[in-house]
Scaffold this motif. Structure first.
Motif, PDB file in Angstrom:
ATOM      1  N   GLN A 183      -8.964   3.941   4.124  1.00  0.00           N
ATOM      2  CA  GLN A 183      -9.445   3.465   2.833  1.00  0.00           C
ATOM      3  C   GLN A 183      -9.959   4.620   1.972  1.00  0.00           C
ATOM      4  O   GLN A 183      -9.658   4.701   0.775  1.00  0.00           O
ATOM      5  N   LEU A 184     -10.713   5.534   2.567  1.00  0.00           N
ATOM      6  CA  LEU A 184     -11.226   6.661   1.807  1.00  0.00           C
ATOM      7  C   LEU A 184     -10.081   7.510   1.266  1.00  0.00           C
ATOM      8  O   LEU A 184     -10.112   7.972   0.123  1.00  0.00           O
ATOM      9  N   SER A 185      -9.054   7.707   2.100  1.00  0.00           N
ATOM     10  CA  SER A 185      -7.894   8.481   1.668  1.00  0.00           C
ATOM     11  C   SER A 185      -7.198   7.820   0.489  1.00  0.00           C
ATOM     12  O   SER A 185      -6.767   8.495  -0.452  1.00  0.00           O
ATOM     13  N   GLN A 186      -7.083   6.505   0.520  1.00  0.00           N
ATOM     14  CA  GLN A 186      -6.412   5.797  -0.560  1.00  0.00           C
ATOM     15  C   GLN A 186      -7.213   5.877  -1.854  1.00  0.00           C
ATOM     16  O   GLN A 186      -6.638   5.990  -2.942  1.00  0.00           O
ATOM     17  N   GLU A 187      -8.533   5.839  -1.748  1.00  0.00           N
ATOM     18  CA  GLU A 187      -9.343   5.993  -2.940  1.00  0.00           C
ATOM     19  C   GLU A 187      -9.115   7.369  -3.555  1.00  0.00           C
ATOM     20  O   GLU A 187      -9.031   7.528  -4.778  1.00  0.00           O
ATOM     21  N   LEU A 188      -8.991   8.366  -2.703  1.00  0.00           N
ATOM     22  CA  LEU A 188      -8.759   9.713  -3.188  1.00  0.00           C
ATOM     23  C   LEU A 188      -7.399   9.831  -3.862  1.00  0.00           C
ATOM     24  O   LEU A 188      -7.270  10.445  -4.920  1.00  0.00           O
ATOM     25  N   THR A 189      -6.373   9.218  -3.262  1.00  0.00           N
ATOM     26  CA  THR A 189      -5.040   9.329  -3.845  1.00  0.00           C
ATOM     27  C   THR A 189      -4.945   8.586  -5.169  1.00  0.00           C
ATOM     28  O   THR A 189      -4.208   9.004  -6.066  1.00  0.00           O
ATOM     29  N   ARG A 217       2.839  -1.445 -10.748  1.00  0.00           N
ATOM     30  CA  ARG A 217       2.055  -2.637 -10.421  1.00  0.00           C
ATOM     31  C   ARG A 217       2.396  -3.094  -9.005  1.00  0.00           C
ATOM     32  O   ARG A 217       3.566  -3.191  -8.638  1.00  0.00           O
ATOM     33  N   THR A 218       1.375  -3.354  -8.215  1.00  0.00           N
ATOM     34  CA  THR A 218       1.556  -3.977  -6.908  1.00  0.00           C
ATOM     35  C   THR A 218       0.646  -5.190  -6.838  1.00  0.00           C
ATOM     36  O   THR A 218      -0.482  -5.163  -7.327  1.00  0.00           O
ATOM     37  N   GLY A 277       0.790  -1.221   0.000  1.00  0.00           N
ATOM     38  CA  GLY A 277       0.000   0.000   0.000  1.00  0.00           C
ATOM     39  C   GLY A 277       0.822   1.270   0.000  1.00  0.00           C
ATOM     40  O   GLY A 277       0.434   2.279  -0.590  1.00  0.00           O
ATOM     41  N   ILE A 278       1.985   1.234   0.663  1.00  0.00           N
ATOM     42  CA  ILE A 278       2.788   2.451   0.780  1.00  0.00           C
ATOM     43  C   ILE A 278       3.562   2.752  -0.489  1.00  0.00           C
ATOM     44  O   ILE A 278       3.944   3.899  -0.738  1.00  0.00           O
ATOM     45  N   GLY A 322      -3.108   3.930  -4.403  1.00  0.00           N
ATOM     46  CA  GLY A 322      -3.066   2.991  -3.289  1.00  0.00           C
ATOM     47  C   GLY A 322      -3.967   1.813  -3.483  1.00  0.00           C
ATOM     48  O   GLY A 322      -5.058   1.933  -3.999  1.00  0.00           O
ATOM     49  N   THR A 323      -3.474   0.662  -3.086  1.00  0.00           N
ATOM     50  CA  THR A 323      -4.336  -0.497  -2.967  1.00  0.00           C
ATOM     51  C   THR A 323      -4.560  -0.715  -1.489  1.00  0.00           C
ATOM     52  O   THR A 323      -3.617  -0.875  -0.737  1.00  0.00           O
ATOM     53  N   SER A 324      -5.796  -0.710  -1.064  1.00  0.00           N
ATOM     54  CA  SER A 324      -6.065  -0.855   0.361  1.00  0.00           C
ATOM     55  C   SER A 324      -5.855  -2.288   0.782  1.00  0.00           C
ATOM     56  O   SER A 324      -6.588  -3.168   0.410  1.00  0.00           O
TER      57      SER A 324
END
Length: 404
Positions: free
Chosen positions: A359-365, A334-335, A322-323, A384-386
């Motif tokens: 999770q919401l933050s990662q969707e935004l990024t 690719r992750t 994720g990071i 990001g992949t949560s």
């Protein structure tokens, strides 16, 4: 605004902890308190063939002996983070199957700790053993399942089109490295413990170190069919947790259920040996990273693949990837994560809580990343992949890199 940086700030609990006046979970004095001691499996995979509790039950001071044949009543919670979360999806003493070494197979309750511990060692268990999977070299890895609705694979640029060669084509430098990290065990100064005190059949007070008091309250309420306001969690001090004290563990669930049946306040404290199998851990990992960069050092391609392990009783993926897209920008990225189920005790899933909150933050990024590369080559990419899993490992690194 308060000035914090550069200012000495005392911990609110610091003086109490260093002077010995802090009262931890197992130190509360409750009238009529009785003591529980766990009986744990000495095999890693199999089935209980027979369990003889007669000697333990007739030992001095023993009040009750619980096994899978007479488990105290407890209800299976939703275990979804929203309304409840427990460390091990399988409830304690729910069947005769053994999934990992150190699994709880019994609880002895007596009038003193010493008598409970002595009687627990009198319980005789006979097993039908099966070959356990304990080494990653013998495990089968598959694509990791989604966590909280998030896929564990993310692809962007040429990777998304399945064109690995094009993603790496034309780069000035390429490097591939594989790193391994070993398992980590939690070892806080304060062991995991609980005192469960039922004021009446529908009112529960739990003295337990908790890193998520509201979540624990809701979880115990679900476990015992109570409204949350009928559950009180007392946890003024925590003697270290590292994320392992966020949710009720099997020993705590069993202790609270036994206390309700006996209508006596009951204390259960894990021994240091039991801590290695009943307090969560961080999974070992193997991580392969492949980078492609231009001559000026700008990254053009990142490929991050991870293998980690989980327990049969709680499926969880270590959130290693994720990071990567959050910290490094590259037009091709690719992750991916693979997971193997092994006969190990559950990994520490408290980081699922952290991941779910972000999770919401990662969707935004991820959205920002797609926009930034459409506008600027040097735009900041945060894709990001949560990975809502929990397991981390000690740093034991093997680095094999080849530069092309």
């Amino acid at each position: 605004m308060n000035q914090v940086t550069g200012t000495n700030i005392n911990r609110k609990d610091g003086r109490a902890k260093v002077t010995g006046t802090a009262t931890y979970a197992a130190e509360h004095q409750i009238p009529g308190l009785v003591h529980g001691y766990l009986v744990t499996a000495n095999i890693a995979h199999g089935q209980i063939k027979s369990i003889d509790t007669q000697a333990a039950a007739t030992a001095p001071g023993v009040i009750a002996v619980f096994t899978h044949k007479n488990p105290p009543t407890v209800s299976k919670p939703a275990n979804d983070f929203l309304t409840s979360k427990i460390y091990e999806a399988r409830l304690p003493l729910s069947d005769d199957q053994i999934y990992y070494a150190g699994q709880i197979v019994g609880l002895v309750v007596a009038d003193t700790f010493e008598r409970a511990r002595h009687a627990a060692h009198l319980v005789k268990v006979e097993y039908v053993t099966q070959e356990p999977i304990l080494e990653t070299s013998k495990a089968t890895f598959n694509e990791a399942p989604p966590m909280l609705g998030q896929q564990m694979t993310f692809e962007k640029g040429n990777f998304a089109a399945g064109d690995f060669a094009s993603a790496m084509a034309g780069v000035g430098a390429e490097i591939t490295a594989t790193y391994t990290t070993s398992s980590e065990l939690h070892a806080p100064m304060e062991p995991h413990a609980i005192i469960a005190h039922w004021q009446d059949p529908d009112t529960l007070t739990v003295y337990e170190p908790s890193q998520w008091v509201i979540g624990s309250q809701r979880t115990y309420a679900e476990l015992f069919g109570l409204p949350p306001e009928k559950v009180r969690i007392i946890t003024p001090f925590i003697g270290g947790g590292f994320g392992s004290k966020a949710f009720p563990c099997p020993h705590a669930i069993l202790g609270a259920a036994a206390a309700r049946q006996l209508q006596r306040p009951l204390k259960v404290v894990l021994s240091r040996r039991q801590m290695t199998a009943n307090a969560g851990h961080r999974s070992e990992t193997e991580q392969t990273i492949r980078l492609g960069a231009n001559a000026d050092g700008s990254l053009m391609a990142i490929d991050h693949g991870v293998k980690s392990c989980t327990s049969p009783v709680e499926i969880f993926t270590e959130p290693c990837t994720g990071i990567t897209p959050a910290m490094y920008a590259a037009p091709n990225l690719r992750t991916r994560q693979e997971l193997a189920v092994m006969n190990v005790f559950p990994v520490d899933v408290s980081h699922q809580l952290i991941e779910s909150l972000t999770q919401l933050s990662q969707e935004l990024t991820k959205w920002m990343a797609r926009q930034s590369y459409g506008n600027s080559h040097n735009g900041t990419s945060h894709n990001g992949t949560s990975n809502n899993g929990t397991s981390h490992r000690n740093v034991q690194i093997n680095n094999t890199s080849d530069n092309n």
